[in-house]
Design a protein around this motif. Structure first.
Motif, PDB file in Angstrom:
ATOM      1  N   GLY A 190       0.809  -1.218   0.000  1.00 17.25           N
ATOM      2  CA  GLY A 190       0.000   0.000   0.000  1.00 17.25           C
ATOM      3  C   GLY A 190       0.837   1.260   0.000  1.00 17.25           C
ATOM      4  O   GLY A 190       0.318   2.345   0.253  1.00 17.25           O
ATOM      5  N   ALA A 191       2.127   1.113  -0.292  1.00 17.24           N
ATOM      6  CA  ALA A 191       3.006   2.291  -0.252  1.00 17.24           C
ATOM      7  C   ALA A 191       2.554   3.366  -1.237  1.00 17.24           C
ATOM      8  O   ALA A 191       2.754   4.556  -0.992  1.00 17.24           O
ATOM      9  CB  ALA A 191       4.442   1.884  -0.539  1.00 17.24           C
ATOM     10  N   PHE A 192       1.907   2.948  -2.315  1.00 16.14           N
ATOM     11  CA  PHE A 192       1.501   3.936  -3.322  1.00 16.14           C
ATOM     12  C   PHE A 192       0.485   4.924  -2.759  1.00 16.14           C
ATOM     13  O   PHE A 192       0.428   6.076  -3.184  1.00 16.14           O
ATOM     14  CB  PHE A 192       0.950   3.231  -4.568  1.00 16.14           C
ATOM     15  N   VAL A 193      -0.315   4.490  -1.773  1.00 10.24           N
ATOM     16  CA  VAL A 193      -1.271   5.417  -1.148  1.00 10.24           C
ATOM     17  C   VAL A 193      -0.513   6.510  -0.397  1.00 10.24           C
ATOM     18  O   VAL A 193      -0.881   7.687  -0.448  1.00 10.24           O
ATOM     19  CB  VAL A 193      -2.218   4.652  -0.201  1.00 10.24           C
ATOM     20  N   LEU A 194       0.584   6.098   0.274  1.00 11.06           N
ATOM     21  CA  LEU A 194       1.405   7.090   0.967  1.00 11.06           C
ATOM     22  C   LEU A 194       1.975   8.103  -0.017  1.00 11.06           C
ATOM     23  O   LEU A 194       1.991   9.304   0.249  1.00 11.06           O
ATOM     24  CB  LEU A 194       2.569   6.411   1.687  1.00 11.06           C
TER      25      LEU A 194
END
Lengths: 249, 373
Positions: A31-35
């Motif tokens: 979920g790093a892309f949300v960050l």
């Protein structure tokens, strides 16, 4: 959502009032892309941000965000982005040392937030932590120290009007015994964004599904607002696509 | 380029045209430059390099989850180490055994002898241009290409001679290669803590600082069975994850790859997940039983198979787009009992009613669910 300038599903689902955002992910669906998206939005809307990076070095974020149209090096030079390179953050071997380190770290963040409030460009301040389960490893499993630190950061959001974004790997806490940190984060969160893989397996066009639970919808104006959103996502170099299942071919 | 999400590396039409010349001129042996400022070293298995989009990423931590019953992870580890020795790259090996240096005696030798190797290199340019002409000629008869499988494979090998070798698992590596190298061995069996290993790693990595551009010497760290129960620090779960975290931080800022194998079944569920999250590239190995009639009927080439390799995660640097592979479960085969190859699973055609091509195209997704692990 106007201020973000994006009409996509995620900003619609997030609303605009969320103070504490918790991003949950798992091994199969990172979920790093949300960050990255939230960091870009925080900086694009004229605010400042503090980024506690325990997972990747600065060069990684810099290159990723550059492709999304956000120059982190420039923001860092302009002191809009305060980047904490904590990849090699020394853990505490003995009791007490790690608590001191966390206190030090918190003091630094608090100083930045205060400076931002008194400065002339008093925009929104965002604190982003990537990620909380690494904080736990830094503390060698001393959950209480991590909880203390997170609670202090949480206190900043109400006192200093800033936003807290925390990434946590949800599948680590599937066991009953050590669920503490995850439960605590879910409790303080206004908004939980959870990334999960598709139950049908890997796909090139759909990278997974996001569920957004908006808990902070007590206000009058948002009485009719939707509380739970479910949609699919596809991560791209310059951002991400969000869409309802079946609306993409 | 930005819109091409979910690409399969090395296969997209947007791949940089100059990547091959750059690789050959980068100076250091066994380092290939890829997109996004990435540099790769070979895993020692050409098929695995291709699947992972170039090899193991420099500056990343590769973790291999061992099978509980069979030592197949050692095949991967040995190929990885041998490839490093062949390229004369510094190597640090650590294992849960009394005499880790003895393990070096089991490393496989490259298929072509060193003399032949030299000849190949000398003829490199000629061979590759020859191969290209050959390819041009074949284009007319593209539908017969499958019958020329061996030819194209040989040509493919000629181009990549510098980067990765095939290893003969039955032939041990020559002694003089092992002696004249900077190979360090550390035993972790009798250590009470991991701090000694951590010191070794940091000393090893401090000699390999990261440089952008210029000549690169890549180092390799191989750690076998990090959380083996016979180690004294076995109970200290937090020390182990903390060690991996600091190793990851050190590897990131240096020019090296660390490969760690670990028996995932001895860890608790939550720690197993923590380990998996710490990995940049995550693979798991599963052995297959000798006589499984059902599987033998289901899969072609079952007699050569020794196990399955599952790719859970592929390291991504400087990019947020996950790599989606065509097939994440691959069969690990020993060709002629000596060469390690990876193949996509092929379903045996059902009674000839459907053509083999349609069976092959559907094999990927259906296999994934049937062989779930």
């Amino acid at each position: 959502m106007e201020e973000y300038g994006g009409g996509d599903l995620l900003s619609e689902a997030m609303g605009s009032a969320a103070r504490v955002v918790v991003v949950e992910d798992c091994v199969e669906a990172p979920g790093a892309f949300v960050l990255h998206l939230l960091l870009k939005r925080a900086l694009a809307s004229g605010g400042a941000a503090a980024f506690l990076a325990l997972a990747q070095p600065f060069s990684h974020y810099d290159r990723v965000l550059r492709k999304m149209g956000c120059n982190l090096s420039l923001h860092r030079r302009n002191e809009r982005l305060h980047f904490f390179e904590l990849l090699g953050f020394p853990g505490g071997a003995r009791e007490g040392t790690i608590a001191d380190r966390f206190v030090q770290l918190y003091n630094e963040i608090q100083r930045l937030v205060e400076a931002n409030r008194t400065g002339e460009n008093a925009g929104q301040f965002t604190v982003i932590i990537d990620d909380a389960s690494l904080l736990e490893i830094v503390a060698l499993g001393s959950v209480n120290d991590v909880l203390d630190f997170l609670h202090y950061c949480f206190a900043l959001t109400s006192e200093m009007n800033c936003t807290l974004v925390v990434l946590i790997h949800e599948d680590i806490y599937a066991d009953e015994e050590n669920i503490g940190l995850l439960l605590h984060l879910r409790y303080i969160a206004d908004l939980v964004i959870k990334a999960a893989p598709l139950s049908t397996g890997l796909a090139a066009d759909v990278h997974g599904q996001l569920s957004v639970v908006n808990k902070g919808t007590f206000g009058e104006q948002r009485a009719k607002a939707q509380k739970v959103w479910n949609f699919h996502f596809k991560v791209k170099e310059n951002g991400a696509d969000f869409f309802y299942p079946g609306t993409r071919h | 380029m930005a819109a091409a999400g979910g690409r399969t590396l090395g296969r997209s039409s947007f791949s940089r045209a100059t990547s091959n010349p750059v690789a050959s001129s980068s100076g250091a042996a066994g380092v290939r430059i890829g997109p996004n400022g990435a540099a790769f070293v070979s895993s020692g298995i050409p098929d695995l390099d291709r699947i992972l989009g170039g090899g193991f990423l420099l500056g990343s931590v590769v973790m291999i989850m061992e099978d509980a019953d069979a030592p197949h992870h050692l095949l991967l580890l040995r190929c990885f180490m041998s490839q490093g020795v062949v390229h004369k790259q510094p190597l640090l090996f650590s294992g849960a055994m009394k005499e880790p240096r003895l393990f070096l005696g089991t490393l496989p030798a490259p298929v072509s002898s060193s003399k032949e190797d030299g000849r190949h290199r000398a003829m490199g340019a000629a061979a590759s241009s020859d191969g290209r002409a050959n390819d041009e000629g074949l284009r007319i008869a593209w539908q017969y290409k499958k019958y020329f499988g061996d030819d194209s494979r040989a040509e493919h090998k000629d181009n990549k001679q510098e980067f990765s070798n095939d290893f003969d698992l039955r032939k041990p590596l020559e002694r003089h290669l092992l002696n004249g190298q900077n190979i360090e061995c550390v035993s972790i069996q009798d250590a009470d803590t991991l701090s000694s290993l951590q010191d070794c790693c940091s000393a090893f990595l401090s000699k390999l600082p990261r440089k952008d551009g210029g000549s690169l010497t890549a180092g390799r760290i191989a750690i076998q069975s990090l959380c083996a129960p016979q180690c004294r620090y076995f109970e200290k779960d937090w020390d182990m994850v903390s060690f991996i975290r600091s190793l990851k931080a050190m590897v990131r800022s240096s020019n090296s790859v660390a490969v760690i194998t670990f028996p995932s079944t001895v860890l608790s569920n939550s720690f197993c997940k923590r380990w998996q999250h710490l990995a940049d590239t995550l693979l798991s190995i599963k052995a297959i039983p000798d006589e499984d009639k059902d599987l033998a009927k289901l899969l072609t080439g079952y007699q050569d198979m020794v196990g399955f390799l599952h790719v859970h995660k592929v390291a991504q640097t400087n990019s947020q787009v996950p790599v989606i592979l065509e097939a994440s479960t691959l069969s690990l085969k020993l060709r002629k009992r000596r060469l390690l190859v990876l193949e996509r699973l092929n379903q045996a055609p059902v009674d000839g009613s459907t053509g083999p091509s349609s069976a092959a195209s559907s094999s990927c997704s259906s296999q994934g669910s049937q062989l779930d692990f």
